[in-house]
Write a protein that holds these residues in place. Structure first.
Motif, short mmCIF file in Angstrom:
data_model
loop_
_atom_site.label_atom_id
_atom_site.label_comp_id
_atom_site.label_asym_id
_atom_site.label_seq_id
_atom_site.Cartn_x
_atom_site.Cartn_y
_atom_site.Cartn_z
N GLY D 236 0.70 -1.18 0.18
CA GLY D 236 0.01 0.05 -0.09
C GLY D 236 0.90 1.29 -0.08
O GLY D 236 2.21 1.24 0.14
N PRO D 237 0.12 2.21 0.02
CA PRO D 237 1.05 3.88 -0.19
C PRO D 237 1.74 4.14 0.97
O PRO D 237 1.40 3.82 2.17
CB PRO D 237 -0.32 4.72 -0.25
CG PRO D 237 -1.62 3.91 -0.60
CD PRO D 237 -1.15 2.57 -0.12
N ILE D 238 2.99 4.34 0.75
CA ILE D 238 3.92 4.56 1.78
C ILE D 238 3.91 5.76 2.47
O ILE D 238 3.77 6.95 1.74
CB ILE D 238 5.50 4.24 1.22
CG1 ILE D 238 5.88 3.12 0.76
CG2 ILE D 238 6.38 4.85 2.07
CD1 ILE D 238 6.95 2.78 -0.10
N ILE D 239 3.95 5.63 3.87
CA ILE D 239 3.69 7.11 4.73
C ILE D 239 5.01 7.56 4.83
O ILE D 239 5.42 8.79 4.73
CB ILE D 239 2.76 6.90 5.74
CG1 ILE D 239 1.47 6.39 5.30
CG2 ILE D 239 2.81 8.15 6.46
CD1 ILE D 239 0.64 5.78 6.78
N GLU D 240 6.02 6.78 5.54
CA GLU D 240 7.05 7.24 5.96
C GLU D 240 8.08 5.91 6.01
O GLU D 240 7.74 4.77 5.95
CB GLU D 240 7.12 7.83 7.40
CG GLU D 240 8.53 7.94 7.95
CD GLU D 240 9.50 9.06 7.59
OE1 GLU D 240 9.00 9.33 6.56
OE2 GLU D 240 10.08 9.66 8.35
#
Lengths: 290, 290, 290, 290
Positions: D236-240
């Protein structure tokens, strides 16, 4: 005084083999016996019980060149019973590094430039490329440039030509963004270590256009890995890695520029450590005494 | 198996003194002679010509406790001619760490928490504070808490009470944001190393309200330094440092929060390295074998 | 397509002044009214209650050059009631950067090299040095080199000569390890921003031989700071900082080499951000929209 | 004054949709019209030509709670023609975060601890685990603990029980080393964002025992990635993301300990940024305004 001049009469001894009691004692007694002083000693055992032993010992011996045969004979006698392998490197002799490149020049020019500044303990006897666009730049550094084209699926002729140029002339080879597959046959014949640099990501992006994929996934770090080349391309023992932070506001092209900066820095560290015999291969990993 | 259990029958030998030929050889021969195996060996000489020599050697010896007196006698005999100092530490015995704190608890609680998790190779026999606000938290970790108030300009009574609590009970002391000046007299009497942590900046901001000054100057990095305490407060040998990036958009209070995070991380690394005898003092600097 | 070509018809608007309701709305409505598209907008207010307002807005406007006078007139009319200052920069026009250097060339050559590679959005109309050792290298990049000697205590003649060379020809000046004190008089007369780079430590080491002092203290991080030059030398608003890790095993000379690497990287980032109008001065600090 | 108290009468407006001229102007004019002050404004367009537009605007409005319905009605009217989506968040109301964990507690306890210290702008209404070993620790923070066992291949019953606990009670969910596969069905039904943390390497090591594989390959960096959970687990979309440096001298177990430290730090940053509405999803990547 250059780095190399500062190392007059210094030598580096690498010992590597099965760990066993008494080996460090034997080596250091030998150093004393040969009237040398230990400058630095790094040692690592990968498992206290029956593991492998790795040692890098730098010593200073007045008139090292004259004393070298005697020291080598002593090493032969002393280490033979331990069943370990060893090599002795004269630290006042810079290693000879060939660079293979393609059209991309950021790593190549960085190496040429650092070498000229005296930051790399190497000489660069030649640059080989399958393209000609970097020829003029390379020669402006006073470094010979050889063009070895590599068209078509059969690389054997090009590889033979490269081997001809390298053989006897270099101590290691750096692939500075050289975009050709290296055959296992080439690796066997070249007989010297080959170091590669490539971009790295968390997670990895396989195949073409990795920076575009990294952008699509929104990665926050861009990295680079330098490693020894084995038959499994990009899977050899890692020498050095690093990353740089990126954000959503960089384009894929800007990620690539940042990646190129990391590649340059990582590759130059890998070259220095290799050239100073700080890297010892251990199966598919490395011991780096830095 | 905890970190400490994994170190059963392991000991750490620290040797420190004038460098001279034969010393490494003498030490490693001694290890072999005492039927011990070298697990790791780090060595450093600050000047190949007449410099000082620092060695950290970890070895494994079956039944170390029983063999210890014999090994120590051998060390005494063997190292006496070299004029170096040495000490032998049983790595299966965690060091006893006292923590001194004031009202700020971020470093204190971080230490208590990491210790409970088994991440620090220490025991914590006591926490001492000149305030009482952290008492309940400390005791909830099962750690004794002692309140030693410190009002007025004369700190000698408070220091005497603290010395009474510490003496014989601890192997080193950590000042976890302890906001009292430590006297030279205290340092002499305490007889164990004292480790401090404080914020650091490039450039340094002297005096009160450093985060406000850092904000006014627009610094881009906030750091922390952990060091041994000497009579020159905040000027002792550095054990570890680190920084974190900040921007104009953080307030002075947010800089302080980020700084507190760096302090915690830096202090815990300093504690681990000290507790594992990885740090050797060399004048006003340190050798850190990590 | 170079960086600069990619910015055809792009402009950067910097607005700076007392914060007040309606200002962002007024600016963005103006952009729409002039048939331009906002490419990016960064904004910062240092205090929600009566603070200062900083905005960097990049927009795309077909035929920007033709539309520019009209847009500027609109800005004049629209922003006058808000009492803020503004400037409009054509992003397709690279800024002209002069470099002042002395004998040390690591920062100078790095800038020349990155500029030639297209990594810096600037032109370099001249390099000025009080020494001649770098002349040949500079000219090999096709960049004019001027030698302005600076002996004796009175620098006014040298400064006058430098001002003569710079005036009208450059948009900003970089001191790339230029080892001469810059007078307040010079700063007033030069009329363009001056950027400096210097080493930084935690803690700071004042005076001569900072790397030797850093070595004596056993620092674990070596840093660099790039800042705008003010009359308080080395005390101006910071643009960028970074650090690199070092250990006890590096000599003072090696610390200096590592420091030089950090200086190069920090300076090049500061130059890019300044040249792209990403840095806004705010008293003695900076807002950096990067 | 806590972080949350400092945000009294502050609200965060997120706008997201197709970019088009006039939208920033429309939004900021609306803010002025509603007698609010812009505290900060971040904006990003992924492509100046027909790209998507992302905006985070924090404003201060006296008596925000009373004014909210009116502001929302104005937003509805004003933004409807632009075809963008928006949401308005009261920044003085902390988000409610549920934590799901298994036996490993380093991320869980770190979140509980930071929350108690006031470093996270969230409340924690519950912790759910498929094991019971962390129950006592969780409850000592005054946080409810629910045990939902998850044996056998059919997870639907456990997931149903978890959904029952979460529904209506939480604003987002954090998987703090929760070692159960989350079904697509669960993700659809839970209706709130789910954030995960996992270790990351360059290159990636697929499958079991990644730290052992990383050790065998001799990696020099250990990393962690926090991302939103989608049906493609770990994709899924990477935050950090972040990394920490390691060497050959760390064992696989020590790599794991270092990795756990990075995981904690990365996860806490991801939680803060999510809780402050600084993260906007854009396909499979994220815009992070931090």
């Amino acid at each position: 005084m250059t780095i190399i001049e500062a190392r007059r009469d210094q030598a580096c001894l690498i010992v590597h083999g099965p760990d066993q009691p008494g080996i460090v004692s034997a080596v250091t007694t030998l150093i004393t016996r040969n009237r040398a002083n230990i400058v630095s000693l790094d040692q690592y055992t990968d498992d206290p019980e029956g593991g492998a032993f790795f040692q890098r010992l730098v010593f200073h011996r007045t008139d090292f060149t004259a004393a070298r045969p005697e020291i080598e004979a002593d090493l032969e006698r002393t280490l033979e019973p331990f069943g370990v392998s060893w090599r002795l490197e004269d630290m006042s002799v810079p290693k000879r590094m060939a660079v293979l490149a393609s059209t991309s020049d950021h790593c190549l020019l960085d190496l040429l430039w650092r070498q000229r500044r005296g930051d790399l303990p190497v000489t660069i006897p030649m640059v080989i490329s399958n393209h000609t666009n970097v020829a003029e730049d390379v020669r402006s550094f006073g470094v010979p440039f050889f063009h070895v084209p590599s068209q078509g699926p059969d690389k054997s002729e090009a590889e033979a030509r490269i081997l001809e140029l390298l053989t006897g002339n270099v101590d290691f080879v750096v692939l500075a963004r050289y975009m050709q597959i290296i055959s296992g046959d080439f690796l066997q014949k070249v007989g010297v270590p080959v170091i590669n640099i490539h971009h790295s990501f968390l997670p990895a992006f396989i195949g073409a256009a990795p920076y575009r994929k990294a952008k699509e996934r929104g990665v926050k770090l861009i990295g680079a890995t330098s490693h020894y080349v084995t038959e499994d391309l990009d899977e050899g023992p890692i020498i050095e890695q690093d990353v740089i932070r990126v954000t959503h506001s960089q384009t894929a092209a800007e990620l690539q520029t940042r990646g190129a900066n990391v590649e340059r820095n990582v590759l130059s560290r890998a070259v220095i450590w290799h050239a100073e015999d700080r890297v010892i291969r251990n199966g598919n990993s490395t011991i780096v005494f830095n």
